[in-house]
Scaffold this active site. Structure first.
Site, PDB file in Angstrom:
ATOM      1  N   GLU A 431     -31.580  -9.569 -23.590  1.00 41.50           N
ATOM      2  CA  GLU A 431     -31.170  -8.200 -23.270  1.00 41.50           C
ATOM      3  C   GLU A 431     -29.651  -8.076 -23.180  1.00 41.50           C
ATOM      4  O   GLU A 431     -29.121  -7.485 -22.234  1.00 41.50           O
ATOM      5  CB  GLU A 431     -31.821  -7.733 -21.964  1.00 41.50           C
ATOM      6  CG  GLU A 431     -33.325  -7.696 -22.055  1.00 41.50           C
ATOM      7  CD  GLU A 431     -34.017  -7.142 -20.808  1.00 41.50           C
ATOM      8  OE1 GLU A 431     -33.324  -6.836 -19.828  1.00 41.50           O
ATOM      9  OE2 GLU A 431     -35.252  -7.028 -20.833  1.00 41.50           O
ATOM     10  N   GLU A 507     -40.684 -11.014 -23.716  1.00 40.69           N
ATOM     11  CA  GLU A 507     -40.801 -10.896 -22.258  1.00 40.69           C
ATOM     12  C   GLU A 507     -41.774  -9.763 -21.985  1.00 40.69           C
ATOM     13  O   GLU A 507     -41.602  -8.666 -22.533  1.00 40.69           O
ATOM     14  CB  GLU A 507     -39.423 -10.610 -21.670  1.00 40.69           C
ATOM     15  CG  GLU A 507     -39.370 -10.770 -20.176  1.00 40.69           C
ATOM     16  CD  GLU A 507     -37.946 -10.611 -19.658  1.00 40.69           C
ATOM     17  OE1 GLU A 507     -37.024 -11.267 -20.179  1.00 40.69           O
ATOM     18  OE2 GLU A 507     -37.770  -9.810 -18.740  1.00 40.69           O
TER      19      GLU A 507
END
Ligand code: GAL
Length: 821
Positions: A431, A507
């Protein structure tokens, strides 16, 4: 030289003296005992004659912050978490665990080598900004606290090789992390001594270009340092998992322009590596110069093939499978970041039983011991280096170093782990805010290219969360494998728009729960917060960006092009106490774990197990059945099972049969009775297979008055190595042995004999009891005590006592290594 290090050195010397053919080759010392440590900066601490006698004596691996005390003020952060769509800064308590990891720390020890040897120090990880000094001179600097690094210190060693002072300065800045990073020399430190002509650290690269049932080809490339114009002879034997020689090659040649020495082998009928059958081979390489043996180096490896096929998915050894993975941070709960092989093994054993087959090392380089265990125990790995690149997530995060250090960090990570069969892909980041910058794909390409250069055999992914940006700006299209964090509802769009025609759940889930806590009614809720600062264990609560596990199961089941998932997270970790990631002290640990901080499975464990462990039966009932004050009210009952239906009875009265169905996504994977009326007594479940045959039965009962402490462990025998651990589960039970599921009393521990109390934990994210003190409150009737073996064989006994209860005790055998079978 400190005594313990001397001891290890003598052991080696004796061995070397008796074994002429391997004389004066490679020696490795672990610098574990005899260190001195102090917190705070000290001038002259690197100087050899410096008086450190008043510093604390410690053993490495050592985490200086895990002993606390906890405080709201520790690394108190006033920030806007932009990844969570926050636009204004606000106070975040406990974000990094509320532990004192910030500041400077110094470590000192001494070590001996022999004269005229090459000496290299290897640090498996040092938190962080490590400055290493040998005999008062700076030897190297390595900023990233997670990565392994080495430095050749030959030029700094005392002429007789003896009594070298090693000093390490570490510094952790505030606001440098989004979770508990640990502090200090929390991983192992090695001294490697070799001849001048030697194979350097991580100096081999092994690949298996052809893998089939009848034979595999193995290619070994070996770097050799300082051979100059000399001709080398390399003799390599390939040893099978049983230790038999299955191939040998002897080759002569030169190291040309730094190019490694290449040897090829054929292994007939190879035992292929897989999670179900983790077979490991070894290549033992001997380097000769002018007929003199100068180095011996062992490379452990596995033979297996990996393929990622568009529209089809991931194949291991030609067989399609989906990742049943979890993400984990590196801390070991009450042990902090200090590495311990038994603690890792215990974690992996629990995950294996759940049916998990893959680990993502979120969001940094793992300890080498974890990668070795994944090879041995059979877990596939996605290894990831960074949580931020050049654009900051944390004010003092890795972005400060990225431009200068990213390539060095990537190279160390890739060379360190590229020979491990368990590693099936690399991630280049998590991210990272850079994903949305117009030039972001260039940074991603720079990192992906380094992976391809250092390891052409594995694909590269990146955990992306900004779906709009990465689909539009070319970032996702550039990666080998697009990995999405959450955003399950955007997978189909991503699949259709991206050229790879594959989507990985890099994730997933981020469902939150506190073990043994249940809130009524059982409803799906984002960001649910309660006065007790806990989350409900009906496994229906999640964060604004995340979802319940069932949605990820459905994606894996419904679409060929999904590669499977890595759940956030396998274990609770210190820090990031979402949904209490606000001003919500005393919360200081995560609630995302399938297993809590005390290594006790939550209910969710059985939901994953019911789908992922296809060899064992799962039949689990929740909640507990002690709802005093709720008589006559509705208490939903859920059952997690691999069977398709079940009938529920309360005190003999049937609440009917439920069958998994497609009404809602939860109904596909769980059996739920929302209208059960609470009355104390007995809840019974009978599970049926698809043909309506009764297969299994389970009963839970209302517990009576708390009566005694019950202790149990899977670790009845420990090695007398001073490191081995026993995880003891403590339950407060009634006179019939039923768990008292709301008991929270203080329990005291006393350990005698061949070991010591190491730590305890209860999994309560709000509890401030210190892990290293021999007392801990139970949380919902349970906690875990960790005992550590001594170096002398004998018996160790733990006694646990609490007011109003009959005490419990348990004995553990501690055996010296040569007494082990
Ligand atoms: C993700 C992030 C993880 C963790 C998780 C919590 O966005 O990658 O590090 O913060 O959220 O849900």
């Amino acid at each position: 030289m400190r005594l313990q290090n001397l001891f290890i050195f003598i052991l080696f010397s004796t061995f070397a003296a008796t074994s002429l053919s391997t004389r004066a080759q490679r020696n490795e010392q672990l610098l574990e005992e005899g260190w001195r440590f102090t917190k705070g900066d000290v001038t002259d601490a690197a100087t050899p004659g410096f008086d450190d006698s008043r510093w604390e004596s410690v053993t490495v691996p050592h985490d200086w912050a895990i002993y606390g005390p906890f405080s709201r003020e520790n690394d108190l952060q006033n920030v806007a978490v932009t990844q969570n769509f926050e636009t204004q800064a606000s106070i975040k308590t406990g974000r990094t665990g509320g532990l004192p990891y910030v500041g400077v720390g110094w470590y000192r020890t001494t070590f001996d080598t022999k004269p005229d040897q090459e000496v290299t120090l290897v640090f498996d990880g040092a938190m962080s900004e490590a400055r290493v000094y040998v005999n008062g001179q700076e030897a190297c600097f390595w900023p990233c606290g997670y990565n392994s690094f080495y430095c050749n210190v030959t030029r700094l060693i005392n002429p007789d090789g003896r009594n070298n002072t090693l000093a390490v300065r570490l510094e952790n800045r505030p606001q440098s992390s989004r979770w508990y990073p640990g502090a200090g020399l929390y991983r192992n430190v090695h001294v490697i001594t070799t001849n001048r002509i030697h194979i350097p650290v991580w100096g081999t690269q092994i690949t298996t270009p052809h893998v089939a049932d009848d034979y595999a080809s193995v290619c070994l490339r070996t770097s050799v340092e300082n051979s100059g114009q000399k001709e080398l002879t390399l003799v390599t034997e390939i040893l099978s998992p049983e230790g038999k020689t299955v191939a040998t090659k002897e080759n002569k040649g030169f190291i040309n322009h730094g190019q490694p020495f290449t040897q090829n082998f054929v292994v007939e009928r190879p035992a292929l590596w897989s999670p179900e059958s983790p077979s490991l081979y070894r290549a033992v390489t001997k380097v000769y110069v002018e007929d003199k043996l100068t180095d011996t180096y062992t490379t452990r490896f596995g033979i297996r093939s990996i393929e990622y096929v568009a529209d089809k998915g991931f194949y291991l050894n030609g067989k399609l499978r989906k990742f049943q993975g979890v993400c984990n941070h590196h801390d070991l709960g009450p042990l902090g970041a200090a590495i311990n092989v038994k603690a890792l093994r215990h974690q992996l054993t629990l995950l294996k039983d759940m049916g998990c087959d893959a680990i993502r090392t979120a969001h940094n380089m793992p300890a080498p011991e974890l990668v070795a265990l994944c090879d041995e125990m059979g877990f596939m790995m996605m290894i990831e280096p960074f949580d931020e690149w050049d654009i900051a997530k944390c004010d003092n995060g890795y972005h400060r170093f990225f431009n200068e250090w990213a390539e060095h960090d990537m190279v160390n990570m890739l060379r360190h782990y590229r020979n491990h069969p368990c590693v099936v892909m690399w991630s280049i980041g998590n991210e990272v805010p850079t994903q949305c910058s117009p030039e972001g794909y260039k940074v991603a390409k720079f990192l992906q290219d380094i992976c391809h250069r250092e390891d052409p055999t594995r694909p590269v992914t990146c955990g992306m969360d900004q779906v709009d940006c990465v689909l539009d700006n070319g970032f996702a299209a550039m990666l080998d494998i697009p990995g999405f964090n959450y955003r399950a509802h955007r997978y189909t769009e991503a699949y259709e728009r991206l050229p790879q025609n594959l989507v990985l759940g890099s994730e997933t889930s981020s469902t939150v729960s506190s073990r043994g806590v249940y809130k009524f009614p059982a409803q799906r809720k984002a960001d649910a917060k309660y006065d007790d600062h806990q989350s409900s264990s009906y496994d229906l609560e999640y964060c604004s960006w995340s979802n319940i596990p069932d949605m990820d199961f459905a994606l894996a089941d419904d679409y060929n092009w999904t590669l499977g998932q890595f759940v956030w997270t396998g274990f609770d970790y210190l820090g990031e106490p979402s949904p209490y990631d606000t001003d919500a002290w005393p919360n200081h640990s995560s609630m995302f774990g399938i297993i809590d901080l005390a290594s006790i499975p939550k209910d969710r464990y059985y939901l994953y197990r019911s789908l992922w462990n296809r060899n064992e039966e799962t039949l689990h009932i929740l909640p507990h059945w002690n709802w005093e004050g709720h008589e006559g009210e509705k208490v939903p009952v859920f059952v997690y099972t691999n069977y398709s239906s079940a009938e529920l009875f309360v005190n003999g009265k049937s609440y009917g049969k439920q069958t998994k169905n497609n009404q809602t996504v939860e109904n596909r994977y769980r059996l739920m009775w929302h209208d059960v009326v609470y009355e104390p007594g007995e809840v019974k479940v009978i599970a049926y297979d698809r043909n309506g045959k009764a297969m299994a039965e389970k009963v839970i009962r209302t517990a009576g008055k708390p009566h005694r402490i019950e202790l149990s462990t899977p670790h009845h025998t420990l090695n007398a190595d001073g490191k081995d651990l026993a995880y003891v589960t403590l339950r407060i039970v009634d006179k019939d042995g039923n768990l008292c599921p709301t008991d929270g009393r203080l329990v005291n521990f006393n350990v005698k004999g061949a070991g010591r109390y190491r730590a305890s934990a209860n999994g309560d994210p709000t509890c401030l009891d210190l892990f290293h003190l021999p007392r801990m409150h139970a949380f919902n009737g349970m906690l875990t005590v960790i005992l550590q073996a001594s170096k002398e064989a004998g018996t160790m006994e733990l006694k646990a006592s609490a007011k109003g209860l009959k005490s419990g005790s348990i004995q553990i055998d501690v055996k010296s290594l040569n007494q082990q079978p």
